[in-house]
Design a protein around this motif. Sequence first.
Motif, PDB file in Angstrom:
ATOM      1  N   PRO A 137       0.802  -1.237   0.000  1.00 20.45           N
ATOM      2  CA  PRO A 137       0.000   0.000   0.000  1.00 20.45           C
ATOM      3  C   PRO A 137       0.831   1.283   0.000  1.00 20.45           C
ATOM      4  N   SER A 138       2.104   1.214   0.369  1.00 23.60           N
ATOM      5  CA  SER A 138       2.901   2.446   0.382  1.00 23.60           C
ATOM      6  C   SER A 138       3.428   2.804  -1.013  1.00 23.60           C
ATOM      7  N   TYR A 139       3.237   1.910  -1.979  1.00 19.96           N
ATOM      8  CA  TYR A 139       3.670   2.225  -3.343  1.00 19.96           C
ATOM      9  C   TYR A 139       2.485   2.656  -4.206  1.00 19.96           C
ATOM     10  N   VAL A 140       2.181   3.937  -4.117  1.00 21.93           N
ATOM     11  CA  VAL A 140       1.160   4.544  -4.986  1.00 21.93           C
ATOM     12  C   VAL A 140       1.849   5.688  -5.707  1.00 21.93           C
ATOM     13  N   PHE A 141       2.020   5.529  -7.012  1.00 21.68           N
ATOM     14  CA  PHE A 141       2.819   6.495  -7.765  1.00 21.68           C
ATOM     15  C   PHE A 141       2.031   7.777  -8.019  1.00 21.68           C
ATOM     16  N   PRO A 142       2.736   8.910  -8.081  1.00 19.60           N
ATOM     17  CA  PRO A 142       2.064  10.153  -8.484  1.00 19.60           C
ATOM     18  C   PRO A 142       1.571  10.015  -9.927  1.00 19.60           C
ATOM     19  N   PRO A 143       0.646  10.913 -10.363  1.00 16.53           N
ATOM     20  CA  PRO A 143       0.218  10.840 -11.771  1.00 16.53           C
ATOM     21  C   PRO A 143       1.433  10.928 -12.698  1.00 16.53           C
ATOM     22  N   ARG A 144       1.388  10.168 -13.774  1.00 16.98           N
ATOM     23  CA  ARG A 144       2.554  10.090 -14.667  1.00 16.98           C
ATOM     24  C   ARG A 144       2.930  11.472 -15.225  1.00 16.98           C
ATOM     25  N   ASP A 145       1.929  12.275 -15.554  1.00 16.76           N
ATOM     26  CA  ASP A 145       2.218  13.603 -16.111  1.00 16.76           C
ATOM     27  C   ASP A 145       2.993  14.462 -15.110  1.00 16.76           C
ATOM     28  N   TRP A 252      10.980   2.402  -7.064  1.00 17.04           N
ATOM     29  CA  TRP A 252      11.587   2.306  -5.727  1.00 17.04           C
ATOM     30  C   TRP A 252      11.921   3.679  -5.171  1.00 17.04           C
ATOM     31  N   ALA A 253      11.984   4.703  -6.042  1.00 10.24           N
ATOM     32  CA  ALA A 253      12.310   6.063  -5.591  1.00 10.24           C
ATOM     33  C   ALA A 253      11.310   6.568  -4.551  1.00 10.24           C
ATOM     34  N   LEU A 254      10.117   5.968  -4.504  1.00  7.38           N
ATOM     35  CA  LEU A 254       9.131   6.421  -3.517  1.00  7.38           C
ATOM     36  C   LEU A 254       9.603   6.184  -2.088  1.00  7.38           C
ATOM     37  N   ARG A 255      10.341   5.110  -1.862  1.00  7.27           N
ATOM     38  CA  ARG A 255      10.699   4.771  -0.478  1.00  7.27           C
ATOM     39  C   ARG A 255      12.194   4.604  -0.238  1.00  7.27           C
ATOM     40  N   SER A 268       7.617   1.393 -14.922  1.00  4.28           N
ATOM     41  CA  SER A 268       6.871   0.715 -15.975  1.00  4.28           C
ATOM     42  C   SER A 268       6.078  -0.454 -15.383  1.00  4.28           C
ATOM     43  N   HIS A 269       5.920  -0.421 -14.055  1.00 10.80           N
ATOM     44  CA  HIS A 269       5.117  -1.438 -13.358  1.00 10.80           C
ATOM     45  C   HIS A 269       3.848  -0.802 -12.782  1.00 10.80           C
ATOM     46  N   ALA A 270       2.877  -1.650 -12.534  1.00 11.98           N
ATOM     47  CA  ALA A 270       1.668  -1.213 -11.831  1.00 11.98           C
ATOM     48  C   ALA A 270       2.012  -0.926 -10.372  1.00 11.98           C
ATOM     49  N   ASP A 271       1.433   0.131  -9.808  1.00  9.04           N
ATOM     50  CA  ASP A 271       1.592   0.362  -8.377  1.00  9.04           C
ATOM     51  C   ASP A 271       0.509  -0.436  -7.625  1.00  9.04           C
ATOM     52  N   TYR A 272       0.449  -0.254  -6.319  1.00 11.86           N
ATOM     53  CA  TYR A 272      -0.481  -1.032  -5.500  1.00 11.86           C
ATOM     54  C   TYR A 272      -1.932  -0.845  -5.959  1.00 11.86           C
ATOM     55  N   ASN A 273      -2.338   0.420  -6.168  1.00  8.49           N
ATOM     56  CA  ASN A 273      -3.734   0.665  -6.562  1.00  8.49           C
ATOM     57  C   ASN A 273      -4.052   0.032  -7.917  1.00  8.49           C
ATOM     58  N   GLN A 274      -3.128   0.163  -8.845  1.00  7.86           N
ATOM     59  CA  GLN A 274      -3.349  -0.439 -10.175  1.00  7.86           C
ATOM     60  C   GLN A 274      -3.487  -1.963 -10.066  1.00  7.86           C
ATOM     61  N   LEU A 275      -2.642  -2.574  -9.228  1.00  8.11           N
ATOM     62  CA  LEU A 275      -2.711  -4.041  -9.075  1.00  8.11           C
ATOM     63  C   LEU A 275      -4.065  -4.460  -8.514  1.00  8.11           C
TER      64      LEU A 275
END
Length: 329
Positions: A137-145, A252-255, A268-275
Amino acid sequence: MNAGSSRFLFDPTVGRRLAEDWNVFITHAHSDHTYGFATSAKKHSTPETLHIYESLSSRTVKNDRTVKIGETIKFDDVEIKVLDAGHMLGSCQFQLTAPEFTVLYTGDINCVNTLTTKAAQSDHCDFLIIEATYGHPSYVFPPRDTIYADIIRWTMTEIKEDRLPTFQVYSSGKPQDIVRLFNVYTKIPVVCAPGISRANSVHNQNGFRLEYLDSSTPEGKRTLKQRGCIYVTTTRGDHLPRKASRAVATGWALREAFRSFTAFPLSSHADYNQLMQFIAAVNPKAVYIFTGYIDIIAAQIERKLGIKAGPLPSHAQTKLIDFPRQAAH
Ligand SMILES: [Zn+2]
């Protein structure tokens, strides 16, 4: 996996000796997924995956059958359909339909559009085998733009300070997204290390118009010496003609901290929400997970989606599952 009289293996993780009657399926061209190309089995991949692999490895694959995204391969009473995985050029998922059950094997997926890929497709199946690298759950990426804008802003600052912005990435997938980012939104010249240039060429043979200079050419060398370009490479060992500022682009830059690098959470991977959304859309009877925070996402899937979930059995050896027997439990 055994289905009917045929034997199937998805993304084998070691270069095993396999008899020629095995069918090996390779989801994409990243090196941790391409061991199957080195076996004697029948190899199935998209043409783009095969071309990127051959171009980066300088090998010629034998006994291969290419299949395009959207196509179906038939083996007696089993069908295997190829779905887009959205992870890199040519990346795909394999959806197996046997008389008694259906299975979707994902490999790496990404569920948002990028500048070089479309979001992963989902389709209902009885059993889902999913690679869940960022399934926490801690891997939720910011919007790509937002990430794209941050990368360009950082680059402009570094150029103004007379440093050479240098991105260190894998050869294929993300570097092409970075090249395209600068092609589409800026006029900044892009110089690429030779390994990345090889993957760029495969992209251009498949309808992209990536504009870049190879760092081994006289023009590439000359451009690197001048102020106002960027460099995309796979290693940090390059001898650069000017003071460089280095960046990585990874989820991995998120944490994680990357010493002496600026880190952008471009993945280029799905984050937690996408999964979680992907699994809900597939809505299987059971989910088998490999890679990442398996126990954590398995618990979330069971609690939030009410779907049975756990680690993929026997993953280290063969990814062999007897699905009808599992279904009976
Ligand atoms: Zn990958």
